[in-house]
Scaffold this motif. Structure first.
Motif, PDB file in Angstrom:
ATOM      1  N   ILE A 126      48.298  36.658  31.783  1.00 40.28           N
ATOM      2  CA  ILE A 126      48.434  37.806  32.170  1.00 40.28           C
ATOM      3  C   ILE A 126      47.702  39.165  32.597  1.00 40.28           C
ATOM      4  O   ILE A 126      46.733  38.769  33.163  1.00 40.28           O
ATOM      5  N   THR A 127      47.393  39.493  31.329  1.00 36.67           N
ATOM      6  CA  THR A 127      45.762  40.582  30.709  1.00 36.67           C
ATOM      7  C   THR A 127      44.407  40.130  31.461  1.00 36.67           C
ATOM      8  O   THR A 127      43.590  40.304  31.145  1.00 36.67           O
ATOM      9  N   SER A 128      44.144  38.274  30.960  1.00 35.34           N
ATOM     10  CA  SER A 128      43.122  37.933  31.545  1.00 35.34           C
ATOM     11  C   SER A 128      42.686  37.247  32.641  1.00 35.34           C
ATOM     12  O   SER A 128      41.725  37.609  32.653  1.00 35.34           O
ATOM     13  N   THR A 129      43.631  36.685  33.179  1.00 31.62           N
ATOM     14  CA  THR A 129      43.181  36.736  34.479  1.00 31.62           C
ATOM     15  C   THR A 129      43.682  38.129  35.647  1.00 31.62           C
ATOM     16  O   THR A 129      43.116  37.684  37.574  1.00 31.62           O
ATOM     17  N   PHE A 130      44.503  38.942  35.481  1.00 34.61           N
ATOM     18  CA  PHE A 130      45.191  39.545  36.763  1.00 34.61           C
ATOM     19  C   PHE A 130      43.969  40.813  36.452  1.00 34.61           C
ATOM     20  O   PHE A 130      43.240  41.300  36.288  1.00 34.61           O
ATOM     21  N   PRO A 131      43.796  40.812  38.347  1.00 34.55           N
ATOM     22  CA  PRO A 131      42.835  42.133  38.229  1.00 34.55           C
ATOM     23  C   PRO A 131      43.634  43.683  37.562  1.00 34.55           C
ATOM     24  O   PRO A 131      44.969  43.132  37.501  1.00 34.55           O
ATOM     25  N   GLU A 132      43.238  44.635  37.368  1.00 33.69           N
ATOM     26  CA  GLU A 132      43.448  45.729  36.367  1.00 33.69           C
ATOM     27  C   GLU A 132      44.026  46.516  37.899  1.00 33.69           C
ATOM     28  O   GLU A 132      45.858  46.693  36.659  1.00 33.69           O
ATOM     29  N   GLU A 133      44.281  46.296  38.772  1.00 35.17           N
ATOM     30  CA  GLU A 133      45.008  47.300  39.690  1.00 35.17           C
ATOM     31  C   GLU A 133      46.228  46.276  39.652  1.00 35.17           C
ATOM     32  O   GLU A 133      46.887  46.930  39.815  1.00 35.17           O
ATOM     33  N   GLU A 134      46.995  44.906  39.403  1.00 39.38           N
ATOM     34  CA  GLU A 134      47.877  44.226  39.853  1.00 39.38           C
ATOM     35  C   GLU A 134      48.280  43.899  38.037  1.00 39.38           C
ATOM     36  O   GLU A 134      49.491  43.756  38.065  1.00 39.38           O
ATOM     37  N   ARG A 135      47.372  44.357  37.099  1.00 39.09           N
ATOM     38  CA  ARG A 135      47.861  43.955  35.560  1.00 39.09           C
ATOM     39  C   ARG A 135      49.252  44.953  35.150  1.00 39.09           C
ATOM     40  O   ARG A 135      49.976  43.873  34.881  1.00 39.09           O
ATOM     41  N   GLY A 136      49.270  46.040  35.467  1.00 39.59           N
ATOM     42  CA  GLY A 136      50.536  46.364  34.704  1.00 39.59           C
ATOM     43  C   GLY A 136      51.942  46.121  35.884  1.00 39.59           C
ATOM     44  O   GLY A 136      53.152  46.241  35.004  1.00 39.59           O
ATOM     45  N   GLN A 517      37.267  35.329  31.902  1.00 36.51           N
ATOM     46  CA  GLN A 517      35.993  34.605  31.584  1.00 36.51           C
ATOM     47  C   GLN A 517      37.251  33.539  32.159  1.00 36.51           C
ATOM     48  O   GLN A 517      37.788  32.937  31.028  1.00 36.51           O
ATOM     49  N   VAL A 518      37.082  32.774  33.115  1.00 35.00           N
ATOM     50  CA  VAL A 518      37.744  31.612  33.668  1.00 35.00           C
ATOM     51  C   VAL A 518      37.071  29.959  33.762  1.00 35.00           C
ATOM     52  O   VAL A 518      35.926  30.037  34.160  1.00 35.00           O
ATOM     53  N   VAL A 519      37.590  29.384  33.461  1.00 33.27           N
ATOM     54  CA  VAL A 519      37.209  27.972  33.335  1.00 33.27           C
ATOM     55  C   VAL A 519      38.332  26.867  33.943  1.00 33.27           C
ATOM     56  O   VAL A 519      38.893  26.966  33.496  1.00 33.27           O
ATOM     57  N   ARG A 520      37.019  26.765  35.146  1.00 30.05           N
ATOM     58  CA  ARG A 520      37.915  25.790  35.949  1.00 30.05           C
ATOM     59  C   ARG A 520      37.969  24.394  35.440  1.00 30.05           C
ATOM     60  O   ARG A 520      36.664  23.871  35.082  1.00 30.05           O
ATOM     61  N   ALA A 521      38.296  23.451  36.269  1.00 25.20           N
ATOM     62  CA  ALA A 521      37.860  21.609  35.774  1.00 25.20           C
ATOM     63  C   ALA A 521      36.837  21.302  36.811  1.00 25.20           C
ATOM     64  O   ALA A 521      36.198  22.289  37.424  1.00 25.20           O
ATOM     65  N   GLY A 522      35.655  20.997  35.959  1.00 26.14           N
ATOM     66  CA  GLY A 522      34.542  20.368  36.267  1.00 26.14           C
ATOM     67  C   GLY A 522      33.426  21.629  35.895  1.00 26.14           C
ATOM     68  O   GLY A 522      32.484  21.137  36.638  1.00 26.14           O
ATOM     69  N   THR A 523      33.912  22.415  35.310  1.00 24.74           N
ATOM     70  CA  THR A 523      32.572  23.361  35.301  1.00 24.74           C
ATOM     71  C   THR A 523      32.579  23.740  33.625  1.00 24.74           C
ATOM     72  O   THR A 523      33.598  23.699  32.888  1.00 24.74           O
ATOM     73  N   THR A 524      31.641  25.087  33.142  1.00 24.04           N
ATOM     74  CA  THR A 524      31.663  24.883  31.884  1.00 24.04           C
ATOM     75  C   THR A 524      31.043  25.928  31.704  1.00 24.04           C
ATOM     76  O   THR A 524      29.900  26.987  32.324  1.00 24.04           O
ATOM     77  N   ALA A 525      31.936  27.297  31.422  1.00 21.92           N
ATOM     78  CA  ALA A 525      31.360  28.555  31.432  1.00 21.92           C
ATOM     79  C   ALA A 525      30.292  28.908  30.482  1.00 21.92           C
ATOM     80  O   ALA A 525      30.471  28.403  29.284  1.00 21.92           O
ATOM     81  N   PRO A 526      29.656  29.807  30.526  1.00 21.14           N
ATOM     82  CA  PRO A 526      28.400  30.287  29.403  1.00 21.14           C
ATOM     83  C   PRO A 526      29.042  30.916  28.239  1.00 21.14           C
ATOM     84  O   PRO A 526      29.412  31.976  28.793  1.00 21.14           O
ATOM     85  N   PRO A 527      28.481  30.947  26.854  1.00 21.65           N
ATOM     86  CA  PRO A 527      28.704  31.219  25.889  1.00 21.65           C
ATOM     87  C   PRO A 527      28.652  33.259  26.673  1.00 21.65           C
ATOM     88  O   PRO A 527      27.425  33.353  27.267  1.00 21.65           O
ATOM     89  N   THR A 528      29.621  34.085  26.505  1.00 19.30           N
ATOM     90  CA  THR A 528      28.930  35.115  26.434  1.00 19.30           C
ATOM     91  C   THR A 528      29.424  36.600  25.310  1.00 19.30           C
ATOM     92  O   THR A 528      30.085  35.322  24.443  1.00 19.30           O
ATOM     93  N   ASP A 529      28.912  37.411  25.044  1.00 16.20           N
ATOM     94  CA  ASP A 529      28.697  37.578  23.723  1.00 16.20           C
ATOM     95  C   ASP A 529      30.127  38.699  23.669  1.00 16.20           C
ATOM     96  O   ASP A 529      30.428  38.656  24.976  1.00 16.20           O
ATOM     97  N   ARG A 530      30.315  38.738  22.124  1.00 13.99           N
ATOM     98  CA  ARG A 530      31.829  39.811  22.310  1.00 13.99           C
ATOM     99  C   ARG A 530      32.497  41.561  22.833  1.00 13.99           C
ATOM    100  O   ARG A 530      30.972  41.603  22.738  1.00 13.99           O
ATOM    101  N   PRO A 531      32.824  41.092  23.761  1.00 14.46           N
ATOM    102  CA  PRO A 531      33.175  41.933  24.532  1.00 14.46           C
ATOM    103  C   PRO A 531      33.204  43.489  23.326  1.00 14.46           C
ATOM    104  O   PRO A 531      33.527  43.967  22.422  1.00 14.46           O
TER     105      PRO A 531
END
Length: 554
Positions: A126-136, A517-531
């Motif tokens: 929930i916290t990583s996929t829902f947009p801010e306006e829907e997360r609460g 950072q959403v990783v879907r089947a068949g894709t590779t997410a690039p590494p990101t710096d620590r937020p």
């Protein structure tokens, strides 16, 4: 669809915590087990779940939340099937195993492992996929299921026991798991966070030992006694492991499993303490209410569980409404209102409970408790998840869950002990004229007194009256202690509660959160710096808009 999937998965986990409580007698008869063994069949699940939450939540952040959720659902479902086969007596045919208490214990441990893989990931999704306006709103739904799911699960379990057989208790979580698994595979996206740091294996092991020792002590204390060597040893091991865990995490800093320095902040500290107390009080209320409804009022298990439903329904409804209220009046005000209502509910139950008044004498207090807990839980959960960076959302969710489990264990142990002590202190002076054997049995508890009254002959009614009135005395002692704890919590929330209107929304001057950072089947997410850590400047008195984010001192 994502919210439904994780809610169904969470419901399966929560329902399994309390479901077997309604079948303790049947378990003892089925397996020829002692009461201690039956309690372990029930408690080993919670112990395993609590111990593994932090490390498995962190692993889920690394390997991907969807794979971890799918794996957890699979393990949990397999354990439910094993437990069901054990109970139905088919395990000897399918696996060459006899249906024994030992196999049931093993199945419950396996269920706890699966549950620890599921529970933190459901909130992290929930916290990583829902947009801010829907997360609460989504967190409010999750919190409502987590808070009211136990009562609903117990009601469904009691219904199965009454209309079918207790052996069907293992079918309910299996069905929920199948539904959740099919929905997860289809609709839940995979999200993971990349980090250049190695996994904190030593910290994870220390956390497992610490949680196991402390929860074990809280579970065994009321049964064996708080001065028993086993209880004291577990408490010592848990305390030492906790100290070792804190020291380890302070040294690891950036690569720590849990950055314990964050507890200096309003959000994490206030949210954690509030959840600890609220869930402790909720669990303690159940310990007090069930013997009142069953032993004092003479209700069945199903009717007693149904009597708790108004509190559970109000809790779930207000959990969903709490984010909107927090957006208008502030998270701290919402949490404070919830804590105040909860304390008021305890006071109402202490003031008006009576044998003659029956269920109606405690219903107003239960309703106030449901309203208050729902208002307090959602902002507290948001405060915890907002306090940790996005790459640690599995850990944040696990911390939220561990806090709830500790609160539950504390509430059951402490309020249960106060109730028992108050009962024993009151009943001694009311047993004059009662035969010695029946009087000794009555001193053990109100349920024992009701059982002994059947063979007390002409003293039956006198024995019942003495036990029931003494139980009410113990009830009032436990409730007033709860009021004092809630009053202290209210003061803490007012002084140190989060100040931002919505705990999940950064305050003035905070940097915009990075997208999930959403990783879907068949894709590779690039590494990101620590937020960067979320801005907590808004939580400090005197912070000005546009000020730089506050970070823990290195």
């Amino acid at each position: 669809m994502i919210l439904i999937a994780v809610s169904v998965a969470l419901m399966a986990v929560i329902a399994s915590v309390s479901g077997l409580n309604v079948a303790q007698t049947e378990l003892a008869v089925e397996f020829g087990a002692s009461q201690s063994t039956v309690l372990w069949i029930i408690n080993i699940y919670t112990l395993t779940l609590a111990a593994l939450l932090l490390p498995l939540g962190a692993i889920g952040d690394r390997i991907g939340r969807k794979p971890m959720l799918v794996a957890g659902l699979t393990v949990f479902g397999a354990a439910s099937v094993l437990a069901g086969l054990t109970v139905f007596g088919a395990a000897s045919v399918l696996a060459g195993l006899a249906p024994t208490a030992e196999i049931m214990l093993g199945a419950r441990v396996l269920s706890g492992v699966g549950a620890a893989m599921i529970m933190p990931i459901t909130l992290a999704v929930i916290t990583s996929t829902f947009p801010e306006e829907e997360r609460g709103r989504a967190i409010g739904v999750w919190t409502g299921v987590a808070g009211g799911g136990g009562i609903i699960g117990m009601f469904l379990s009691a219904l199965l026991v009454d209309v079918a057989s207790w052996r069907w208790l293992f079918v309910l979580p299996a069905v929920l798991i199948v539904v959740a698994l099919s929905m997860t595979v289809r609709s839940v996206p995979d999200s993971r966070e990349r980090t250049g740091h190695s996994f904190d294996t030593v910290g994870a092991l220390a956390s497992v030992v610490a949680v196991t020792g402390l929860i074990f002590a809280l579970q065994e204390g009321p049964e064996k006694g708080w001065s028993d060597p086993v209880t004291l040893s577990a408490l010592a091991v848990g305390t030492l492991a906790t100290a070792a865990f804190v020291a380890r995490e302070l040294r690891r800093r950036e690569s720590a499993l849990l950055d314990v320095r964050l507890f200096r902040e309003r959000r994490l500290a206030g949210g954690s303490v509030t959840l600890l107390v609220v869930f402790g009080v909720q669990a303690g209320i159940a310990v007090v209410l069930f013997p009142f409804l069953q032993a004092v009022l003479g209700w069945s298990g199903l009717l007693s569980t149904l009597a708790l439903m108004p509190m559970a329904v109000l809790m779930m409804l207000t959990s969903g409404l709490a984010p909107r209220l927090a957006a208008r009046v502030g998270a701290r005000t919402t949490m404070a209102a919830g804590v105040a209502l909860g304390g008021t509910g305890l006071a109402l139950m202490a003031l008006f409970v009576s044998v003659g008044g029956g269920y109606l004498s405690v219903l107003p207090g239960m309703l106030a408790m449901g309203l208050g807990m729902g208002l307090a839980m959602t902002p507290s959960t948001e405060a915890i998840t907002a306090a940790l960076p996005r790459e640690r959302q599995g850990v944040a969710s696990a911390l939220n869950d561990v806090t709830r489990e500790f609160g539950t264990a504390l509430g059951v142990a402490l309020l249960g002990a106060l109730l028992s002590a108050g009962y024993r202190g009151a009943v001694d002076g009311r047993l004059d004229g009662i035969p010695e054997g029946a009087a000794d049995t009555a001193r053990e508890g109100v349920a024992h007194a009701v059982e002994a009254a059947g063979g007390a002959g002409p003293h039956r009614q006198a024995l019942l009256d003495a036990a029931q009135r003494s139980f009410v005395d113990g009830w009032q002692q436990a409730m007033w202690a709860g009021v004092a704890v809630m009053a202290a919590l209210l003061l803490l929330v007012l002084l140190r509660g989060p100040k931002s209107p919505v705990p999940g929304v950064p305050g003035p001057g905070a940097p915009a959160p990075a997208p999930a950072q959403v990783v879907r089947a068949g894709t590779t997410a690039p590494p990101t710096d620590r937020p960067a850590l979320p801005d907590r400047a808004a939580d400090r008195p005197g912070s000005a808009p546009g000020s730089s984010p506050s970070r823990p001192t290195r």
